[in-house]
Write a protein that holds these residues in place. Structure first.
Motif, PDB file in Angstrom:
ATOM      1  N   LYS A  82       0.848  -1.194   0.000  1.00 50.78           N
ATOM      2  CA  LYS A  82       0.000   0.000   0.000  1.00 50.78           C
ATOM      3  C   LYS A  82       0.889   1.251   0.000  1.00 50.78           C
ATOM      4  CE  LYS A  82      -4.273  -1.650   0.346  1.00 50.78           C
ATOM      5  NZ  LYS A  82      -4.969  -1.681   1.656  1.00 50.78           N
ATOM      6  N   PRO A  83       0.354   2.381  -0.453  1.00 54.73           N
ATOM      7  CA  PRO A  83       1.114   3.630  -0.355  1.00 54.73           C
ATOM      8  C   PRO A  83       1.031   4.197   1.059  1.00 54.73           C
ATOM      9  CG  PRO A  83      -1.002   4.061  -1.373  1.00 54.73           C
ATOM     10  CD  PRO A  83      -0.918   2.564  -1.189  1.00 54.73           C
ATOM     11  N   PRO A  84       1.932   5.110   1.434  1.00 53.05           N
ATOM     12  CA  PRO A  84       1.837   5.746   2.750  1.00 53.05           C
ATOM     13  C   PRO A  84       0.530   6.542   2.868  1.00 53.05           C
ATOM     14  CG  PRO A  84       3.954   6.226   1.700  1.00 53.05           C
ATOM     15  CD  PRO A  84       3.091   5.604   0.666  1.00 53.05           C
ATOM     16  N   ILE A  85       0.103   6.743   4.085  1.00 53.43           N
ATOM     17  CA  ILE A  85      -1.092   7.551   4.355  1.00 53.43           C
ATOM     18  C   ILE A  85      -0.641   8.990   4.610  1.00 53.43           C
ATOM     19  CG2 ILE A  85      -2.976   7.958   5.994  1.00 53.43           C
ATOM     20  CD1 ILE A  85      -3.063   4.926   6.423  1.00 53.43           C
ATOM     21  N   TYR A  86      -1.277   9.929   3.933  1.00 55.67           N
ATOM     22  CA  TYR A  86      -0.916  11.348   4.078  1.00 55.67           C
ATOM     23  C   TYR A  86      -2.141  12.151   4.501  1.00 55.67           C
ATOM     24  CZ  TYR A  86       0.401  16.129   2.835  1.00 55.67           C
ATOM     25  OH  TYR A  86       0.649  17.480   2.859  1.00 55.67           O
ATOM     26  N   VAL A  87      -2.014  12.889   5.596  1.00 55.26           N
ATOM     27  CA  VAL A  87      -3.111  13.748   6.061  1.00 55.26           C
ATOM     28  C   VAL A  87      -2.555  15.122   6.413  1.00 55.26           C
ATOM     29  CG1 VAL A  87      -4.588  11.891   6.912  1.00 55.26           C
ATOM     30  CG2 VAL A  87      -2.866  12.882   8.433  1.00 55.26           C
ATOM     31  N   GLN A  88      -3.394  16.145   6.244  1.00 54.85           N
ATOM     32  CA  GLN A  88      -3.029  17.515   6.597  1.00 54.85           C
ATOM     33  C   GLN A  88      -3.900  17.991   7.749  1.00 54.85           C
ATOM     34  OE1 GLN A  88      -3.350  19.785   2.883  1.00 54.85           O
ATOM     35  NE2 GLN A  88      -1.172  20.207   3.021  1.00 54.85           N
ATOM     36  N   CYS A  89      -3.282  18.721   8.656  1.00 55.16           N
ATOM     37  CA  CYS A  89      -4.029  19.301   9.764  1.00 55.16           C
ATOM     38  C   CYS A  89      -4.692  20.603   9.312  1.00 55.16           C
ATOM     39  CB  CYS A  89      -3.109  19.569  10.950  1.00 55.16           C
ATOM     40  SG  CYS A  89      -2.340  18.072  11.619  1.00 55.16           S
ATOM     41  N   SER A  90      -5.739  21.000  10.011  1.00 54.38           N
ATOM     42  CA  SER A  90      -6.463  22.219   9.672  1.00 54.38           C
ATOM     43  C   SER A  90      -6.645  23.075  10.926  1.00 54.38           C
ATOM     44  CB  SER A  90      -7.830  21.884   9.064  1.00 54.38           C
ATOM     45  OG  SER A  90      -8.623  21.190  10.003  1.00 54.38           O
ATOM     46  N   PRO A  91      -6.904  24.376  10.749  1.00 55.29           N
ATOM     47  CA  PRO A  91      -7.057  25.269  11.907  1.00 55.29           C
ATOM     48  C   PRO A  91      -8.199  24.883  12.841  1.00 55.29           C
ATOM     49  CG  PRO A  91      -6.681  26.541   9.907  1.00 55.29           C
ATOM     50  CD  PRO A  91      -6.903  25.123   9.479  1.00 55.29           C
ATOM     51  N   ASP A  92      -9.203  24.184  12.313  1.00 54.99           N
ATOM     52  CA  ASP A  92     -10.319  23.763  13.158  1.00 54.99           C
ATOM     53  C   ASP A  92     -10.274  22.260  13.438  1.00 54.99           C
ATOM     54  OD1 ASP A  92     -10.834  22.923  10.602  1.00 54.99           O
ATOM     55  OD2 ASP A  92     -12.942  23.532  10.568  1.00 54.99           O
ATOM     56  N   GLY A  93      -9.121  21.664  13.207  1.00 52.66           N
ATOM     57  CA  GLY A  93      -8.989  20.221  13.369  1.00 52.66           C
ATOM     58  C   GLY A  93      -8.917  19.786  14.818  1.00 52.66           C
ATOM     59  N   THR A  94      -9.301  18.550  15.052  1.00 55.03           N
ATOM     60  CA  THR A  94      -9.235  17.927  16.375  1.00 55.03           C
ATOM     61  C   THR A  94      -8.562  16.574  16.224  1.00 55.03           C
ATOM     62  OG1 THR A  94     -11.374  16.832  16.107  1.00 55.03           O
ATOM     63  CG2 THR A  94     -11.383  19.064  17.072  1.00 55.03           C
ATOM     64  N   LEU A  95      -8.260  15.953  17.353  1.00 57.59           N
ATOM     65  CA  LEU A  95      -7.700  14.608  17.289  1.00 57.59           C
ATOM     66  C   LEU A  95      -8.685  13.663  16.613  1.00 57.59           C
ATOM     67  CD1 LEU A  95      -5.542  12.511  18.089  1.00 57.59           C
ATOM     68  CD2 LEU A  95      -6.854  12.150  20.184  1.00 57.59           C
ATOM     69  N   ALA A  96      -9.974  13.816  16.914  1.00 58.06           N
ATOM     70  CA  ALA A  96     -10.991  12.944  16.322  1.00 58.06           C
ATOM     71  C   ALA A  96     -11.032  13.086  14.809  1.00 58.06           C
ATOM     72  CB  ALA A  96     -12.367  13.263  16.917  1.00 58.06           C
ATOM     73  N   SER A  97     -10.988  14.331  14.315  1.00 62.90           N
ATOM     74  CA  SER A  97     -11.031  14.536  12.863  1.00 62.90           C
ATOM     75  C   SER A  97      -9.743  14.050  12.199  1.00 62.90           C
ATOM     76  CB  SER A  97     -11.270  16.015  12.549  1.00 62.90           C
ATOM     77  OG  SER A  97     -10.195  16.823  13.008  1.00 62.90           O
ATOM     78  N   LEU A  98      -8.606  14.172  12.892  1.00 62.99           N
ATOM     79  CA  LEU A  98      -7.331  13.692  12.347  1.00 62.99           C
ATOM     80  C   LEU A  98      -7.358  12.178  12.195  1.00 62.99           C
ATOM     81  CD1 LEU A  98      -4.381  14.368  11.545  1.00 62.99           C
ATOM     82  CD2 LEU A  98      -3.772  14.015  13.951  1.00 62.99           C
ATOM     83  N   VAL A  99      -7.807  11.483  13.225  1.00 62.23           N
ATOM     84  CA  VAL A  99      -7.886  10.016  13.165  1.00 62.23           C
ATOM     85  C   VAL A  99      -8.900   9.592  12.098  1.00 62.23           C
ATOM     86  CG1 VAL A  99      -8.530   7.940  14.447  1.00 62.23           C
ATOM     87  CG2 VAL A  99      -7.154   9.716  15.548  1.00 62.23           C
ATOM     88  N   TYR A 100     -10.008  10.310  12.008  1.00 58.31           N
ATOM     89  CA  TYR A 100     -11.026  10.013  10.992  1.00 58.31           C
ATOM     90  C   TYR A 100     -10.441  10.115   9.592  1.00 58.31           C
ATOM     91  CZ  TYR A 100     -15.468  10.302   8.438  1.00 58.31           C
ATOM     92  OH  TYR A 100     -16.507  10.082   7.572  1.00 58.31           O
ATOM     93  N   ASP A 101      -9.647  11.165   9.331  1.00 58.48           N
ATOM     94  CA  ASP A 101      -9.019  11.324   8.013  1.00 58.48           C
ATOM     95  C   ASP A 101      -8.069  10.174   7.711  1.00 58.48           C
ATOM     96  OD1 ASP A 101     -10.384  13.674   7.566  1.00 58.48           O
ATOM     97  OD2 ASP A 101      -8.744  14.982   8.203  1.00 58.48           O
ATOM     98  N   ILE A 102      -7.379   9.689   8.740  1.00 57.12           N
ATOM     99  CA  ILE A 102      -6.480   8.547   8.553  1.00 57.12           C
ATOM    100  C   ILE A 102      -7.283   7.286   8.218  1.00 57.12           C
ATOM    101  CG2 ILE A 102      -4.838   7.009   9.712  1.00 57.12           C
ATOM    102  CD1 ILE A 102      -3.926   9.484  11.346  1.00 57.12           C
ATOM    103  N   LEU A 103      -8.391   7.084   8.928  1.00 61.14           N
ATOM    104  CA  LEU A 103      -9.221   5.904   8.700  1.00 61.14           C
ATOM    105  C   LEU A 103      -9.805   5.893   7.292  1.00 61.14           C
ATOM    106  CD1 LEU A 103     -11.187   5.699  12.080  1.00 61.14           C
ATOM    107  CD2 LEU A 103      -9.177   4.378  11.389  1.00 61.14           C
ATOM    108  N   LYS A 104     -10.131   7.085   6.769  1.00 59.89           N
ATOM    109  CA  LYS A 104     -10.705   7.162   5.424  1.00 59.89           C
ATOM    110  C   LYS A 104      -9.756   6.587   4.383  1.00 59.89           C
ATOM    111  CE  LYS A 104     -11.851  11.553   5.244  1.00 59.89           C
ATOM    112  NZ  LYS A 104     -12.381  12.830   4.704  1.00 59.89           N
TER     113      LYS A 104
END
Length: 461
Positions: A82-104
């Motif tokens: 598989k390719p690496p997982i890449y996510v970007q943080c946002s000014p309104d981001g939370t730990l929950a939204s960060l983990v959610y983006d990874i799960l997607k």
């Protein structure tokens, strides 16, 4: 027809593909052959991540190549399934939204696939039974939907499940961590600590951000230091900038004279983004030139360099351009010369007296020497300021009213608040025909050696 002529006769889209193969002004580099000047740091990342429970935090100014280093390292470490997982943080981001983006990225969104991957399999499949998830979350995953964790423990269990499903040796890149609210840093800190306690988890995390963000993360729990190897990226050295240019030239069989090659590397101010951007625009200027006489010897002309520099200024980051233009527009045209004076030479932080010396040199070189009365025939600059007037204007450029484009320490030292803006100011000066002093402390002593290096490496063919 020669290979050079064939290349520059390609349809626009095909020529663009050739450029994209060797230049990356708008996207991260992902393979080591194009990552110039970072071999030591690349080895450092790989060796650090070889240790169990260790992650990496890459920090430095914007535009120095943090994401490129992270992606290149991740592609070497990530297992090929598989390719690496890449996510970007946002000014309104939370730990929950960060983990959610990874799960997607890590889990399927198809309900049928979701049901399949959650069932216990005798053939070694990964089932939810292994993980301590609530019944509600278990049901959500089984339906092929992605839950948002409600606690740190939920986040850990979901990531363990997702990473085991994703690949044999997963790597996650968390970019722009400085965009995440500081209030969330303690939650990320706790997540990293808990993930480190999972012995069977092969997950590696590469985080990118600025130094202040790193200090904020570690401030939550000092013990977090043990889980991270930190790497500070500085601006590229001159030779590495030159190698980026050479790589692009070789790919298209183009040559430029040593002076032009020298100026490209110098005005880039050590930011890889600007080297790639300048090369791209110069090569497009050559492609667009209706007079194809230059194809006979393969050398770029001065007009190509000038046109490319002007195009680079126009297409530079909107955020940089707007901040620069706003400061200049709000504070008369004197402000632009002051900004060039602040970017003159190699020092990131300059004394106001040294800045004024640079200011006077620039003004004198353009017919604005005090006492000459030569104030006509040009609308790009106003009268030469006295040193007291100059200091007052520099001080004002540190205020929010003028975009806080400069920062001072109260003792006569000033620097660009956004370091990449310094490179943009040098680029802008070059487009206006203003030559600033070299951006590296060793340049005056090694200029001849560098020119010889460029000639030897095909700047001069």
């Amino acid at each position: 027809m020669s290979a050079l002529k064939e290349t520059f006769a390609l349809p626009l889209e095909e020529f663009g593909e050739r450029l994209n193969a060797v230049l990356s002004p708008a996207h991260a580099i992902k393979s080591p052959e194009f990552l110039q000047g970072r071999s030591t740091q690349l080895t450092e990342v790989r060796q650090s991540l070889a240790m169990k429970g260790r992650h990496v935090f890459i920090h430095g100014f914007r535009g120095v190549g943090k994401t490129s280093l992270a992606y290149t390292a991740a592609n070497l470490i990530q297992s090929p399934d598989k390719p690496p997982i890449y996510v970007q943080c946002s000014p309104d981001g939370t730990l929950a939204s960060l983990v959610y983006d990874i799960l997607k990225q890590a889990l399927p969104s198809d309900p049928l696939q979701g049901k399949t991957v959650t069932e216990t399999s005798k053939s070694g499949g990964v089932g939810l039974w292994k993980f301590n998830l609530s019944a509600g979350m278990r049901s959500t995953v089984e339906q092929g939907k992605l839950p948002k964790p409600e606690s740190i423990n939920d986040a850990v269990e979901l990531l363990c499940f997702a990473m085991e499903r994703h690949s044999k040796r997963p790597v996650i890149i968390i970019d722009e961590f400085d965009h995440m609210p500081k209030s969330e840093h303690i939650h990320v800190d706790l997540l990293i600590k808990k993930l480190a306690e999972v012995d069977s988890l092969p997950l590696k995390i590469i985080m990118c951000g600025i130094g202040e963000t790193l200090e904020s993360l570690f401030a939550a729990h000092m013990s977090t230091y043990r889980y991270f190897h930190t790497i500070k990226l500085d601006r590229l050295d001159l030779s590495s900038c030159g190698l980026i240019v050479l790589k692009a030239l070789d790919a298209l069989d183009v040559k430029i004279d040593p002076t032009t090659g020298w100026r490209i590397t110098r005005i880039s101010d050590g930011f890889p983004h600007f080297v790639h951007l300048l090369c791209e625009k110069i090569l497009w200027a050559m492609y667009n030139d209706p007079d194809k006489e230059w194809l006979e010897d393969g050398f770029a002309k001065l007009e190509h360099y000038r046109a490319g520099t002007a195009l680079a200024v126009q297409s530079a980051s909107e955020e940089l351009r707007k901040g620069y233009d706003d400061a200049v527009r709000k504070y008369s045209k004197n402000a632009e010369v002051i900004l060039w004076a602040a970017a003159d030479g190699h020092e990131l932080r300059r004394k106001s007296g040294d800045m004024y010396d640079s200011y006077r040199r620039i003004m004198q070189a353009n017919g604005r020497e005090p006492g000459t009365g030569n104030l006509s025939a040009s609308d790009w600059r106003c009268r030469t300021l006295t040193e007291a007037q100059f200091r007052a204007r520099v001080y004002n450029l540190c205020k929010d009213k003028y975009g806080h484009i400069l920062s001072g320490n109260g003792r006569g030292w000033y620097e660009y608040t956004e370091k990449m803006m310094r490179g943009y100011a040098r680029l802008k000066a070059e487009a206006e025909g203003i030559e600033l002093y070299p951006d590296h402390p060793l340049i005056p002593k090694r200029v001849n050696a560098l020119v010889e290096y460029m000639e030897r490496e095909r700047f001069a063919g």
